[in-house]
Design an enzyme around this catalytic site. Structure first.
Site, PDB file in Angstrom:
ATOM      1  N   GLU A 222       0.574  -1.071   0.169  1.00 23.36           N
ATOM      2  CA  GLU A 222      -0.214   0.391   0.508  1.00 23.36           C
ATOM      3  C   GLU A 222       0.966   1.593   0.176  1.00 23.36           C
ATOM      4  O   GLU A 222       0.842   2.132   0.277  1.00 23.36           O
ATOM      5  CB  GLU A 222      -0.977  -0.024   1.600  1.00 23.36           C
TER       6      GLU A 222
ATOM      7  N   GLU B 139      -6.942  -7.250  -1.672  1.00 21.52           N
ATOM      8  CA  GLU B 139      -7.767  -6.876  -0.410  1.00 21.52           C
ATOM      9  C   GLU B 139      -9.020  -6.580  -0.351  1.00 21.52           C
ATOM     10  O   GLU B 139      -9.818  -5.456  -1.075  1.00 21.52           O
ATOM     11  CB  GLU B 139      -7.252  -6.178   0.433  1.00 21.52           C
TER      12      GLU B 139
END
Length: 827
Positions: free
Chosen positions: A187, A259
């Protein structure tokens, strides 16, 4: 003659070598990709995956969790690698117990599943410090996650260590292992533009990709949430509640969702978040409608933040995440079953989805039909993105009714096989049942012992001294939640003051001359707070001891490691009634991390240590107190929890195993989302869009998981509590997690199933009515009762673990207006 022998021997050796190479190649898997999907052994594949984090469960739980994931229709298990768990001290490694990551991957392999290895090694994950070891802060010149030699050297050393461990155990696909993808970083795109050093950030992320590819793992490397400045030698992927409208940054690579958040994490001051099965299925169906190829549920099993592993700050010990498998490994129904049905339908269309041509037809702003065609076969998706109205859609002459916020899947473009909003799976309500051990007494019998604070009530015997107030993480290297700041001052005569301490916490206890004179903790996510307490000084030398405590370290955000913790800088002042202040900030401060009992490892109950407990009257609401009791392990195989209601804040151990921090006195906030729940509309975990919250106004976490492997059957087990803030242990009890009520519904022609599971049988049928309009499973009321349905379900189900009954027209009662039958049973 010699030449012939030499030639013959050579041919024999070459043949043997070829056979050896061929034997070694058996089971090896090639993994590549194109713009449609991963290509595994030359075949395009749809991959359905779920996250299970090995340190958040126990090795004894892994096979069952993985088995249930496979039975739920998953192909792969995804996990982070937890750097600070594996390297708690520099170059001192831990790969034992629930950190035995190779064993975990072997369990995945034994189940015949694929694996996705997310090395990071920054992971976020609501894990303490985002998985980064606190000792990194001790290295000169260290800058986290930027282009600098100190950080990159440590990151490469650890990444190489993990890769080599996997290679040595033949865990990568090209070696015949289960790992088909590997991830580097995590991320980074979310924070890259907020680091005030764009050049260093760009150089760092490209260095990460190059370093990873030099590892030669034989499978593709991915980077999640890296939509800008994407290195050419990685595949960028999506994280979020919805990824249908997201596409990778370039052509030739597949659309991967690393995710899909099945719920949300929980903080000590927040209620429980629930993401409906309907909404998750809607998101997954739309993802594959719009050319998705690999989707991973984060989490599929959340588990438990044992010990001091929870991050935040203020992340709870439970990491249940509202996942398809609950914290203890039980099926969360209907979420597990509804998604299982979706997986089955998607797999039936796999070849058409990854090879077929596709055509999108818009029927207005919020309605889209997608048709995939391959040779003579076709498969269709119809989605309705309206969150407030159902719609009729005509496809190839047939009209299909779509509920609001739903997707219908038609594997043959004619018959609806699955609609995301129509749940056919039962609902299960799990309950906490009292301990049923044969010899267990009604309540636990406690002994207690005070924590020895006397060594810390002066400013002597510290680790070192400094004429300033230091940052806690750097000072303690996060080896304990606790850090003592101690100083002294000489005072002429007696005097009354107000002690003022400014701290970045997360908790603070203040002692003056050996007496606790005040405590405070941060609230509402603001980790800067003040402690103000009246204090009297005596003539001569006075001692001030401040105990700062952390409750999980920050795990996310730009430069999160720079967020100060503890009484860094202060100020610390004594203020008299006239407002005149004595500033102690630059006094000589003595520092020591931890408590006396931590150094003695009292929780391990070592042979050389004697528990000097008191068996008399048990003190309540007494801070810094140890409580100890023994108990018999609950009978059976159901999950075990300890109910800590009545306690305040502290840490619990069973047989030396750290269950984690507890804080049942912290009440979850009241929020608007606690009083409404509707699957329709985009799910949010923050802001005005939150909904489907439970536990508002209740203890933030009352029950704490005790894995069965922590317990000894047939002999006494030890429960040890360190009560930091002062509580009452009299109500503490062991319980088992069992199915309480199971409910299902359907219409005439539907065959519905009720299952208690886990060896539990249906004991009674409580509701069998049409048009039930009030309550939830376990508390349904109203409706039009059906005696025929009640009798049929009672005959088929009572005394059995599972039963299936077809709903017939004969069940309909006179005057019943609804055609939907609801059945509720007790296990």
């Amino acid at each position: 003659m010699m030449g012939r022998r030499g030639s013959s021997w050579c041919r024999w050796w070459v043949a043997l070598l070829v056979l050896a190479v061929a034997a070694d190649a058996v089971g090896c898997t090639s993994v590549s990709y194109d713009d449609r999907s991963l290509v595994i052994d030359g075949q395009r594949r749809i991959i359905l995956s779920g996250s299970i984090h090995y340190p958040r469960s126990t090795p004894e739980m892994w096979p069952d969790l993985i088995k249930k994931a496979k039975e739920g229709g998953l192909d792969a298990i995804e996990t982070y690698i937890f750097w600070n768990g594996h390297e708690p001290h520099r170059r001192q490694y831990n790969f034992e117990g629930n950190y035995d990551v190779v064993r975990f991957f072997k369990e995945i392999q034994n189940a015949g599943m694929y694996a996705i290895l997310r090395i990071g090694p920054y992971i976020c994950g609501e894990w303490n410090y985002g998985g980064l070891p606190a000792w990194l802060r001790d290295i000169p010149g260290m800058q986290f996650r930027l282009h600098n030699e100190p950080f990159e050297n440590e990151m490469e050393t650890f990444t190489t260590l993990i890769v080599n461990k996997m290679k040595d155990s033949k865990m990568f696909a090209e070696q015949g292992g289960p790992i088909i993808l590997a991830q580097i970083e995590n991320e980074y795109g979310n924070i890259m533009g907020k680091l005030n050093n764009n050049q260093s950030a760009s150089e760092y992320i490209h260095w990460c990709a190059d370093m990873a590819n030099k590892q030669n793992v034989g499978v593709p490397w991915i980077m999640c949430q890296q939509d800008d400045d994407v290195p050419h030698n990685v595949v960028n992927t999506c994280n979020g509640f919805y990824c249908h409208d997201w596409f990778p940054n370039r052509t030739g690579i597949p659309k991967i969702w690393t995710e899909n958040w099945t719920g949300w994490f929980k903080a000590w001051d927040k209620p429980d978040f629930h993401r409906s099965a309907e909404d998750i299925a809607f998101a997954v169906a739309m993802f594959f409608q719009k050319r998705g190829s690999l989707q991973n549920y984060y989490m599929y099993h959340g588990g438990t933040n044992f010990g001091r592993t929870s991050g935040g700050p203020y992340i709870t010990t439970s990491y249940d995440y509202d996942a398809p498998l609950d914290e203890y490994g039980n099926l969360r129904q209907p979420k597990y079953g509804h998604l299982k049905e979706l997986h089955s339908v998607l797999k039936s269309m796999e070849k058409t989805l990854v090879h077929g041509e596709y055509f999108d037809t818009n029927y207005g702003d919020n309605i889209t039909v997608t048709k995939y065609t391959l040779d003579s076969s076709s498969a269709c998706f119809i989605n309705n993105r309206f969150d407030d109205k159902d719609v009729n859609v005509t496809l190839d002459g047939a009209t299909h009714l779509l509920p609001a916020w739903s997707v219908s899947i038609l594997p043959d473009c004619k018959t609806v096989a699955f609609n995301s909003a129509k749940i056919k799976t039962q609902t299960s309500v799990m309950v906490k049942k009292p301990n049923t051990a044969e010899q267990e007494q009604e309540s636990l019998k406690w002994s207690w012992m005070p924590e020895n604070l006397s060594p810390f009530m002066t400013d002597e015997k510290g680790n070192f001294r400094k004429n300033e107030l230091l940052e806690q993480i750097v000072t303690s290297t996060d080896q304990s939640d606790y850090l003592w700041y101690r100083t002294s001052l000489n005072h002429k005569g007696e005097g009354s003051y107000k002690l003022y301490v400014n701290t970045t916490g997360h908790e603070l206890y203040a002692f003056v001359n050996g007496k606790l004179i005040g405590k405070n903790h941060s609230a509402d996510g603001d980790f800067v707070f003040q402690l103000e307490s009246p204090v009297k000084l005596h003539d001569g030398k006075n001692y001030i001891s401040l105990l700062s405590a952390t409750v999980g370290l920050k795990n996310y955000g730009p430069s999160f490691e720079k967020m100060p913790t503890g009484i860094v800088g202060g100020p610390v002042k004594l203020i008299d009634s006239n407002g005149t202040a004595i500033d102690l900030s630059n006094s000589s401060w003595s520092y020591k991390a931890g408590l006396a009992s931590e150094y003695r490892q009292i929780h391990l109950d070592k042979p050389g240590y004697k528990w000097n407990g008191n068996n008399g009257t048990i003190p309540i609401n007494r801070p810094f107190t140890w409580y100890k009791a023994t108990f018999e392990a609950p009978s059976g195989e159901d999950a075990v929890v300890v109910d800590l209601l009545g306690l305040n804040k502290g840490v619990a151990w069973v047989n030396g195993n750290n269950l984690g921090r507890y804080w049942p006195s912290y009440t979850a906030a009241e929020m608007a989302g606690c009083h409404r729940c509707d699957y329709r509309g985009a799910f949010q975990a923050e802001g005005d869009g939150t909904r489907c919250l439970t536990g508002c106004g209740e203890p933030s976490q009352r029950y704490y998981h005790v894995p069965r492997s922590f317990l000894a059957a047939g002999e006494p087990n030890t429960l040890l509590l360190f009560e930091e803030a002062g509580g009452d242990p009299s109500g503490v009890a062991l319980r088992t997690v069992v199915p309480g009520a199971v409910c299902t519904s359907g219409e005439a022609g539907d065959a519905v199933t009720l299952s208690c599971g886990g060896g539990h049988a249906v004991s009674s049928v409580d509701v069998a009515s049409f048009g039930v309009g009030r309550g939830r499973c376990g508390g349904y009321e109203g409706g039009c009762e059906s005696k025929a349905a009640y009798e049929a379900f009672t005959a088929a189900c009572v005394g059995k673990e599972s039963c299936t009954v077809e709903i017939t027209g004969a069940f309909a009662g006179a005057g019943c207006l609804s055609g939907v039958l609801t059945v509720q049973a007790t296990c």
